[in-house]
Design a protein around this motif. Structure first.
Motif, mmCIF file in Angstrom:
data_model
loop_
_atom_site.group_PDB
_atom_site.id
_atom_site.type_symbol
_atom_site.label_atom_id
_atom_site.label_comp_id
_atom_site.label_asym_id
_atom_site.label_seq_id
_atom_site.Cartn_x
_atom_site.Cartn_y
_atom_site.Cartn_z
ATOM 1 N N GLU A 26 35.718 -5.691 4.923
ATOM 2 C CA GLU A 26 37.407 -5.936 5.382
ATOM 3 C C GLU A 26 37.748 -6.499 4.342
ATOM 4 O O GLU A 26 38.911 -7.004 4.410
ATOM 5 C CB GLU A 26 37.136 -7.131 6.560
ATOM 6 C CG GLU A 26 36.317 -6.728 7.823
ATOM 7 C CD GLU A 26 37.155 -5.893 8.849
ATOM 8 O OE1 GLU A 26 38.410 -5.522 8.347
ATOM 9 O OE2 GLU A 26 36.464 -5.463 9.669
ATOM 10 N N GLY A 29 42.000 -6.426 3.882
ATOM 11 C CA GLY A 29 42.406 -7.183 5.154
ATOM 12 C C GLY A 29 42.452 -8.837 5.293
ATOM 13 O O GLY A 29 42.902 -9.402 5.904
ATOM 14 N N SER A 61 34.571 -7.431 -0.337
ATOM 15 C CA SER A 61 34.553 -8.369 0.667
ATOM 16 C C SER A 61 34.229 -9.517 -0.005
ATOM 17 O O SER A 61 34.920 -10.817 0.215
ATOM 18 C CB SER A 61 33.981 -8.118 1.865
ATOM 19 O OG SER A 61 34.583 -7.120 2.772
ATOM 20 N N ASP A 107 37.680 -12.036 14.789
ATOM 21 C CA ASP A 107 37.542 -10.884 14.027
ATOM 22 C C ASP A 107 38.377 -11.036 12.872
ATOM 23 O O ASP A 107 39.495 -11.532 12.994
ATOM 24 C CB ASP A 107 37.646 -9.445 14.676
ATOM 25 C CG ASP A 107 36.534 -9.184 15.910
ATOM 26 O OD1 ASP A 107 35.476 -10.020 15.774
ATOM 27 O OD2 ASP A 107 36.767 -8.400 16.494
ATOM 28 N N ASP A 109 39.897 -8.184 11.319
ATOM 29 C CA ASP A 109 40.916 -7.276 11.346
ATOM 30 C C ASP A 109 42.068 -7.432 12.138
ATOM 31 O O ASP A 109 42.839 -6.668 12.048
ATOM 32 C CB ASP A 109 40.219 -6.145 11.869
ATOM 33 C CG ASP A 109 39.755 -6.090 13.399
ATOM 34 O OD1 ASP A 109 40.068 -7.210 13.930
ATOM 35 O OD2 ASP A 109 39.010 -5.151 14.005
ATOM 36 N N GLN A 111 42.590 -7.775 15.220
ATOM 37 C CA GLN A 111 42.850 -7.418 16.598
ATOM 38 C C GLN A 111 42.431 -8.670 17.751
ATOM 39 O O GLN A 111 42.615 -8.379 18.658
ATOM 40 C CB GLN A 111 41.545 -6.318 16.872
ATOM 41 C CG GLN A 111 41.963 -5.063 16.208
ATOM 42 C CD GLN A 111 41.534 -3.774 16.577
ATOM 43 O OE1 GLN A 111 40.189 -3.793 16.616
ATOM 44 N NE2 GLN A 111 42.043 -2.695 17.172
ATOM 45 N N ARG A 213 44.094 -2.104 14.306
ATOM 46 C CA ARG A 213 43.777 -2.722 13.169
ATOM 47 C C ARG A 213 44.747 -2.809 12.116
ATOM 48 O O ARG A 213 45.307 -1.846 11.937
ATOM 49 C CB ARG A 213 42.227 -1.827 12.610
ATOM 50 C CG ARG A 213 41.098 -1.929 13.572
ATOM 51 C CD ARG A 213 40.030 -1.112 13.028
ATOM 52 N NE ARG A 213 39.668 -1.517 11.838
ATOM 53 C CZ ARG A 213 38.674 -2.527 11.185
ATOM 54 N NH1 ARG A 213 38.215 -3.171 12.153
ATOM 55 N NH2 ARG A 213 38.370 -2.771 10.077
ATOM 56 N N SER A 214 44.756 -3.602 11.257
ATOM 57 C CA SER A 214 45.605 -3.880 10.068
ATOM 58 C C SER A 214 45.298 -2.718 8.853
ATOM 59 O O SER A 214 45.934 -2.349 8.407
ATOM 60 C CB SER A 214 45.517 -5.383 9.408
ATOM 61 O OG SER A 214 44.399 -5.572 9.026
ATOM 62 N N GLN A 215 43.995 -2.379 8.905
ATOM 63 C CA GLN A 215 43.737 -1.612 7.946
ATOM 64 C C GLN A 215 42.129 -1.165 8.057
ATOM 65 O O GLN A 215 41.368 -2.277 8.540
ATOM 66 C CB GLN A 215 43.835 -1.932 6.530
ATOM 67 C CG GLN A 215 43.366 -3.314 6.086
ATOM 68 C CD GLN A 215 44.173 -3.702 4.704
ATOM 69 O OE1 GLN A 215 43.653 -2.936 3.687
ATOM 70 N NE2 GLN A 215 44.561 -4.719 4.744
ATOM 71 N N GLY A 216 41.556 -0.243 7.379
ATOM 72 C CA GLY A 216 39.966 0.064 7.478
ATOM 73 C C GLY A 216 39.641 0.756 8.863
ATOM 74 O O GLY A 216 40.488 0.931 9.626
#
Length: 327
Positions: A26, A29, A61, A107, A109, A111, A213-216
């Motif tokens: 991640e 993000g 990460s 999480d 991300d 979400q 999800r913001s990304q990935g």
């Protein structure tokens, strides 16, 4: 160890909150997570820290976690020696949240929107020990995952003793007494939120809509979700073993009349049923019973093996940030 629910202070405001965030690939993000968490928590009346648990990521990460912890002492990092899974990452983060009045798991991300945290805290201040969340919808959930999720929750509610509402998530607040109780659990095959729901305590729910999800990419593939579902079901239910016994009884109830009918037809009505036919029907049913029984038993024996071996739940390879000696 026992806990007195009435011993808690009348007001919880002004305490310390630990945020636990499992991280798997991640890296990019985490900056957005840092900004969002900081903005939300600084608007509250609590001291806070954010524990980022790197679950064997293969990207940058850990480098980002080290960067965030160096820039802001409220951010801390744990790096696993390998990928142990989200359930163990949550476990490690909660176990390292020493001295906190409550722990919030979410999480990386986004979400699990950090903007919901004040609502969790408000319910906690009302006296709830567990404030869980229910995901009303997910912006980027595939049809397969939606159908699988519905099936999983139906089976869990139908065949286990867990009060597990559909679409409940790991995004939840845990009071200190819940954290202390959780630390007594040593099982290796675990469903984190299942253990929490099993405890009982005073609990409430908050609904939210999960953004994309913001990304990935999602860390949980369909296979990983399936494996988690199987482990969760067999950890909290003996129904599969009972079903094997019921299946055996059902097959016997069907087999005996069929074989009896074959015998009567062959002896009294001149039907030409060969010995091979008798053997084939009977043997096929026996094989079915044995295979079903072995399959179910192997799942539980696997769990027993894992617990008897008693390996560490996780291994922390490195840490980032400032930690108390007790942590």
């Amino acid at each position: 160890m026992t806990y007195d629910a009435d011993s808690r202070p009348a007001s919880r405001r002004g305490g310390k909150i630990s945020l636990v965030v499992p991280v798997y690939n991640e890296g990019p993000g985490l900056y957005a997570l840092r900004d969002s968490v900081t903005a939300v928590m600084e608007a509250t009346a609590y001291d806070w820290e954010c524990i980022l648990v790197d679950d064997g990521s293969r990207d940058r990460s850990w480098a980002v976690i080290e960067e965030l912890s160096a820039a802001d002492g409220r951010f801390k990092g744990l790096m696993f020696s390998r990928n142990f899974g989200k359930e163990m990452a949550l476990t490690a983060g909660v176990e390292h949240a020493i001295g906190s009045d409550a722990v919030i798991c979410l999480d990386a991300d986004l979400q699990h929107p950090p903007e919901i945290i004040p609502e969790l805290l408000a319910k906690w201040e009302e006296g709830y020990d567990i404030v869980a969340t229910i995901r009303e919808k997910v912006a980027d959930y595939s049809l397969v995952k939606k159908m699988g999720s519905k099936a999983f929750y139906w089976f869990m509610r139908r065949f286990t003793d867990l009060d597990l509402p559909p679409n409940s998530t790991d995004f939840r607040l845990l009071d200190r007494k819940v954290v202390e109780t959780l630390s007594q659990f040593t099982e290796g095959s675990r469903m984190f939120r299942g253990l929490i729901d099993w405890m009982g305590y005073k609990k409430t729910y908050i609904s939210f809509c999960a953004p994309a999800r913001s990304q990935g990419e999602p860390a949980y593939s369909v296979k990983k979700l399936f494996d988690l579902a199987i482990n969760s079901f067999t950890s909290f239910s003996l129904v599969p073993l009972r079903l094997t016994g019921y299946l055996g009884l059902l097959i016997m109830a069907v087999t005996v009349p069929v074989l009896g009918l074959m015998v009567v037809s062959n002896w009294f009505f001149g039907a030409n049923i060969t010995a091979l036919a008798f053997f084939t029907v009977f043997n096929t049913l026996l094989i079915g019973i044995v295979l079903c029984a072995l399959g179910m038993m192997s799942l539980y024996i696997g769990h027993i093996h894992t617990e008897v071996v008693n390996r560490p739940l996780y291994i922390v390879r490195s840490r980032a940030g400032t930690w108390d000696e007790t942590q």
